[in-house]
Motif scaffolding. Structure first.
Motif, PDB file in Angstrom:
ATOM      1  N   GLU A 148       0.838  -1.213   0.000  1.00 59.47           N
ATOM      2  CA  GLU A 148       0.000   0.000   0.000  1.00 59.47           C
ATOM      3  C   GLU A 148       0.870   1.258   0.000  1.00 59.47           C
ATOM      4  O   GLU A 148       0.605   2.212  -0.723  1.00 59.47           O
ATOM      5  N   LEU A 180       2.338   2.193  -3.320  1.00 59.58           N
ATOM      6  CA  LEU A 180       1.403   2.827  -4.261  1.00 59.58           C
ATOM      7  C   LEU A 180       1.533   4.351  -4.237  1.00 59.58           C
ATOM      8  O   LEU A 180       1.266   5.016  -5.230  1.00 59.58           O
ATOM      9  N   TRP A 181       1.929   4.890  -3.080  1.00 57.84           N
ATOM     10  CA  TRP A 181       2.050   6.352  -2.954  1.00 57.84           C
ATOM     11  C   TRP A 181       3.110   6.917  -3.885  1.00 57.84           C
ATOM     12  O   TRP A 181       3.079   8.097  -4.214  1.00 57.84           O
ATOM     13  N   GLU A 194       3.451   6.132  -6.949  1.00 58.20           N
ATOM     14  CA  GLU A 194       2.946   6.165  -8.325  1.00 58.20           C
ATOM     15  C   GLU A 194       2.413   7.539  -8.715  1.00 58.20           C
ATOM     16  O   GLU A 194       2.498   7.941  -9.873  1.00 58.20           O
ATOM     17  N   ALA A 195       1.829   8.246  -7.751  1.00 60.45           N
ATOM     18  CA  ALA A 195       1.297   9.586  -8.028  1.00 60.45           C
ATOM     19  C   ALA A 195       1.120  10.347  -6.725  1.00 60.45           C
ATOM     20  O   ALA A 195       0.809   9.746  -5.685  1.00 60.45           O
ATOM     21  N   ASP A 206      -1.255  12.307  -5.949  1.00 61.25           N
ATOM     22  CA  ASP A 206      -2.658  12.200  -5.531  1.00 61.25           C
ATOM     23  C   ASP A 206      -2.926  10.925  -4.733  1.00 61.25           C
ATOM     24  O   ASP A 206      -3.783  10.907  -3.858  1.00 61.25           O
ATOM     25  N   GLU A 207      -2.202   9.850  -5.075  1.00 57.51           N
ATOM     26  CA  GLU A 207      -2.351   8.582  -4.338  1.00 57.51           C
ATOM     27  C   GLU A 207      -1.955   8.784  -2.875  1.00 57.51           C
ATOM     28  O   GLU A 207      -2.596   8.264  -1.970  1.00 57.51           O
ATOM     29  N   LEU A 208      -0.898   9.549  -2.671  1.00 53.42           N
ATOM     30  CA  LEU A 208      -0.422   9.834  -1.312  1.00 53.42           C
ATOM     31  C   LEU A 208      -1.444  10.668  -0.549  1.00 53.42           C
ATOM     32  O   LEU A 208      -1.804  10.350   0.586  1.00 53.42           O
ATOM     33  N   ALA A 231      -4.598  10.986  -1.068  1.00 55.69           N
ATOM     34  CA  ALA A 231      -5.894  10.310  -0.902  1.00 55.69           C
ATOM     35  C   ALA A 231      -5.890   9.343   0.277  1.00 55.69           C
ATOM     36  O   ALA A 231      -6.953   8.954   0.766  1.00 55.69           O
ATOM     37  N   SER A 232      -4.705   8.961   0.734  1.00 58.52           N
ATOM     38  CA  SER A 232      -4.595   8.046   1.873  1.00 58.52           C
ATOM     39  C   SER A 232      -4.498   8.837   3.170  1.00 58.52           C
ATOM     40  O   SER A 232      -3.670   9.728   3.296  1.00 58.52           O
TER      41      SER A 232
END
Length: 207
Positions: free
Chosen positions: A72, A75-76, A78-79, A81-83, A85-86
């Motif tokens: 998990e 995944l941060w 990768e973008a 926004d991914e960071l 959003a968590s």
């Protein structure tokens, strides 16, 4: 001859000992840094609830503190926004920015996100003034680094506040974080520690 050899070996032994001590010192500093970061992370997780919303039951509070798996956390990377959003990722990023003394950027971005969700014109106006005094005006306590023209435009916009008052400034701060702070976060010991898989030691079976 004997004394010359002894003289040459002395500094080498001392140097080797010094190198070992230096390595120990670096490891100790790294552990201290991670400990400080985890303290800040815990603080941001405890204070990550939406403003104005009451805290929910113990079960949901426990979920807030759930550490992500290494997959998990990866995944941060990768973008950006991914960071963001968590919930845990955002708290980790805030803790990292605080360690770099530039947490005003993410705090401004979060204030703008909350501001855009505001429906009441009266609340919109009061929040706009607070954001301006906290982050925009000259020598504000959490002054962000934006150009004079944008500051002047915001000062005019908040006279009749709309949800788009801070759009330009928010985009610039987002870009600044994405291009500067975010790559440093991904390279930090903080993030690497979250991505690290726990080592599993296999015990030999008794025969």
């Amino acid at each position: 001859m004997f004394f010359a050899v002894q003289h040459d070996c002395g500094p080498m032994d001392k140097s080797a000992g010094s190198g070992h001590k230096s390595e120990e010192k670096r490891e100790k500093m790294k552990r201290t840094l991670l400990k400080d970061w985890k303290t800040r992370l815990s603080y941001f997780l405890q204070n990550s609830s939406t403003p104005g919303k009451p805290k929910t039951d113990k079960k949901s509070k426990q979920q807030t503190f759930m550490k992500p798996s290494p997959e998990e956390a990866q995944l941060w990377s990768e973008a950006f926004d991914e960071l963001l959003a968590s919930k845990y990722g955002l708290a980790a990023f805030r803790a990292f920015l605080k360690s770099e003394f530039c947490e005003e950027n993410i705090e401004f971005w979060l204030a703008c996100e909350d501001f855009k969700k505001t429906k009441s014109p009266q609340k919109l106006s009061s929040k706009a003034r607070k954001i301006y005094t906290d982050f925009i005006e000259k020598e504000a306590p959490k002054e962000i680094n934006i150009d004079f023209q944008t500051k002047t435009l915001i000062a005019q916009n908040i006279q009749e506040a709309t949800s788009g008052c801070f759009t330009t400034a928010q985009k610039r701060v987002y870009s600044l974080m994405e291009n500067n702070s975010y790559p440093r976060f991904l390279e930090s010991e903080f993030y690497q520690d979250l991505c690290r898989r726990p080592q599993i030691t296999m015990e030999p079976h008794a025969t």
